[in-house]
Enzyme design. Structure first.
Site, PDB file in Angstrom:
ATOM      1  N   LYS A   4       0.862  -1.181   0.000  1.00 31.40           N
ATOM      2  CA  LYS A   4       0.000   0.000   0.000  1.00 31.40           C
ATOM      3  C   LYS A   4       0.898   1.231   0.000  1.00 31.40           C
ATOM      4  O   LYS A   4       1.701   1.428   0.918  1.00 31.40           O
ATOM      5  CB  LYS A   4      -0.904  -0.005   1.228  1.00 31.40           C
ATOM      6  N   ARG A  52     -10.714   9.942   2.053  1.00 30.05           N
ATOM      7  CA  ARG A  52     -10.580  10.573   3.369  1.00 30.05           C
ATOM      8  C   ARG A  52     -11.683  11.598   3.594  1.00 30.05           C
ATOM      9  O   ARG A  52     -12.090  11.838   4.727  1.00 30.05           O
ATOM     10  CB  ARG A  52      -9.180  11.177   3.521  1.00 30.05           C
ATOM     11  N   GLU A  67       7.653  -6.524   1.082  1.00 30.50           N
ATOM     12  CA  GLU A  67       6.427  -6.439   1.903  1.00 30.50           C
ATOM     13  C   GLU A  67       5.516  -7.637   1.654  1.00 30.50           C
ATOM     14  O   GLU A  67       5.020  -8.266   2.587  1.00 30.50           O
ATOM     15  CB  GLU A  67       5.637  -5.166   1.549  1.00 30.50           C
ATOM     16  N   LYS A 104      -2.166  -1.381  -3.909  1.00 34.98           N
ATOM     17  CA  LYS A 104      -3.055  -0.231  -3.824  1.00 34.98           C
ATOM     18  C   LYS A 104      -2.235   1.059  -3.866  1.00 34.98           C
ATOM     19  O   LYS A 104      -1.255   1.132  -3.125  1.00 34.98           O
ATOM     20  CB  LYS A 104      -3.803  -0.320  -2.496  1.00 34.98           C
ATOM     21  N   SER A 150     -10.141   5.782  -4.533  1.00 36.47           N
ATOM     22  CA  SER A 150     -11.075   6.892  -4.717  1.00 36.47           C
ATOM     23  C   SER A 150     -10.587   7.928  -5.733  1.00 36.47           C
ATOM     24  O   SER A 150     -11.354   8.368  -6.595  1.00 36.47           O
ATOM     25  CB  SER A 150     -11.338   7.554  -3.365  1.00 36.47           C
TER      26      SER A 150
HETATM   27  C1  PBG Z   1      -7.710   3.232   5.687  1.00 37.33           C
HETATM   28  C2  PBG Z   1      -7.951   3.126   4.243  1.00 37.33           C
HETATM   29  C3  PBG Z   1      -7.702   4.083   3.234  1.00 37.33           C
HETATM   30  C4  PBG Z   1      -8.184   3.557   2.050  1.00 37.33           C
HETATM   31  C5  PBG Z   1      -8.686   2.284   2.351  1.00 37.33           C
HETATM   32  N1  PBG Z   1      -8.516   2.027   3.702  1.00 37.33           N
HETATM   33  C6  PBG Z   1      -7.175   5.469   3.309  1.00 37.33           C
HETATM   34  C7  PBG Z   1      -5.832   5.732   3.773  1.00 37.33           C
HETATM   35  O1  PBG Z   1      -4.979   4.852   3.902  1.00 37.33           O
HETATM   36  O2  PBG Z   1      -5.595   6.912   4.064  1.00 37.33           O
HETATM   37  C8  PBG Z   1      -8.173   4.269   0.736  1.00 37.33           C
HETATM   38  C9  PBG Z   1      -9.213   3.876  -0.242  1.00 37.33           C
HETATM   39  C10 PBG Z   1      -9.475   4.821  -1.333  1.00 37.33           C
HETATM   40  O3  PBG Z   1      -8.807   5.874  -1.502  1.00 37.33           O
HETATM   41  O4  PBG Z   1     -10.403   4.544  -2.088  1.00 37.33           O
HETATM   42  N2  PBG Z   1      -6.530   2.806   6.209  1.00 37.33           N
END
Ligand code: PBG
Length: 332
Positions: A201, A211, A241, A256, A282
């Site tokens: 990630k 967010r 990882e 991701k 997102s």
């Molecule tokens: C929380 C989380 C996030 C996303 C999924 N789980 C945000 C972050 O890490 O700040 C992001 C998903 C998206 O942007 O669609 N840990």
């Protein structure tokens, strides 16, 4: 044997003569079964409301979410990922509400699974929906403390598994958390609960709209997640990882974001040959959807983006467009 490929023996356009021929020799096929719909559910809420930075994506009260899930299932999709939006008054510096057995997400998971037992439900593990500082873990001297955070994540995971989540998905990027959660699952009789690790990630700007959706943006302010999420420049580290998480007991690994990281998805799949998911996050979604809504991009751009992610090696894809694309594929 080297095959000599020469015009006019070879005319690649022969197989592009019409759509049926094109489909017949298609190398990548995206189906509804490859898609996972993320869904935002909001506590103490009895409507659905549009998320400003994500056109066509909503926060649902739990009753509205049940109706939405029915629609998702009838579009042909079998899996959802749920994200809670909790009352601001319940957030604190330790994310305590995450460890309340009867909190909003646990009771919601229970309701959803009761109504739709066959549905595959994925629950996120991380503290950011619950902390007043917006970080995924516990702060010590203003830094996210790895080992203290792990203790909480293990308990959060046990509660989610107990509430009925089929797949528990740690999205926090703490070191060692997969092993600790797996150990706890074995010990507490959740041996069949699946662990989907957000293994690679990246510390991406493309999470911005999410967010806003879960209302952690204002809490996070200018602070960044760069001490736990990965440097966006690194390939070797992502393989490192992933290898650790597989060893620690992850059943599925995830990369991701997706489209800016297709090289990583491909390498992870080729190297480890384990179930590999990708999350079209997102910011990726909003970029495409906004351009489509404005008429700057043809609607087909969304499907193309998902095919590119599947082509890179992803076995399944989380996407905010999942339901709409599924309807499109199945001509519903
Ligand atoms: C929380 C989380 C996030 C996303 C999924 N789980 C945000 C972050 O890490 O700040 C992001 C998903 C998206 O942007 O669609 N840990």
């Amino acid at each position: 044997m080297t095959v000599e490929r020469k015009f006019p023996n070879t005319r690649l356009r022969r197989l592009r003569k019409n759509l049926n021929l094109i489909d017949l020799v298609s190398e990548t096929n995206l189906t509804s079964k490859d898609l996972i719909q993320p869904i935002f559910i909001k506590e103490n809420f009895n409507e659905k409301e549009q998320i400003q930075s994500m056109p066509g994506v909503f926060r649902f009260g739990i009753d509205q979410a049940l109706t939405e899930i029915e629609e998702i299932l009838s579009s042909g999709i079998n899996a959802i990922a749920v994200f809670p939006v909790i009352e601001a008054t319940k957030k604190d510096d330790k994310g305590s509400e995450a460890l309340n057995q009867n909190n909003f997400i646990n009771t919601s998971i229970n309701k959803i699974k009761q109504e739709f037992p066959e549905l595959i439900l994925i629950a996120d593990v991380a503290l950011d929906p619950y902390t007043d500082h917006g970080h995924d873990g516990i702060l010590v001297n203003n830094e996210v403390d790895n080992d203290k955070t792990n203790e909480v994540l293990v308990n959060q995971s046990l509660l989610l598994a107990d509430a009925g989540a089929d797949i528990v998905a740690p999205s926090d990027m703490m070191d060692g958390r997969i092993g600790l959660i797996r150990q706890a699952f074995e010990k507490e009789n959740f041996k069949d609960t699946i662990l989907l690790s957000y293994a690679a990630k990246f510390n991406s700007k493309f999470y911005g709209p999410f967010r806003e959706a879960v209302k952690s943006a204002s809490s996070l302010g200018n602070s960044s997640k760069s001490t736990y999420q990965m440097n966006t420049s690194n390939i070797n580290e992502s393989l490192h990882e992933v290898s650790l998480d597989i060893r620690e007991g992850a059943d599925i690994v995830m990369v991701k974001p997706a489209m800016p990281y297709l090289d990583i998805i491909q390498m992870v799949k080729n190297e480890f040959k384990v179930p590999t998911f990708a999350y079209q996050v997102s910011g990726e979604f909003s970029m495409l959807k906004n351009a489509i809504d404005l008429g700057w991009l043809d609607k087909g751009g969304m499907l193309e983006s998902l095919i590119s992610i599947k082509r890179s090696g992803a076995d399944a894809i989380l996407s905010y467009a999942a339901k709409d694309i599924s309807k499109e594929i199945n001509k519903i």
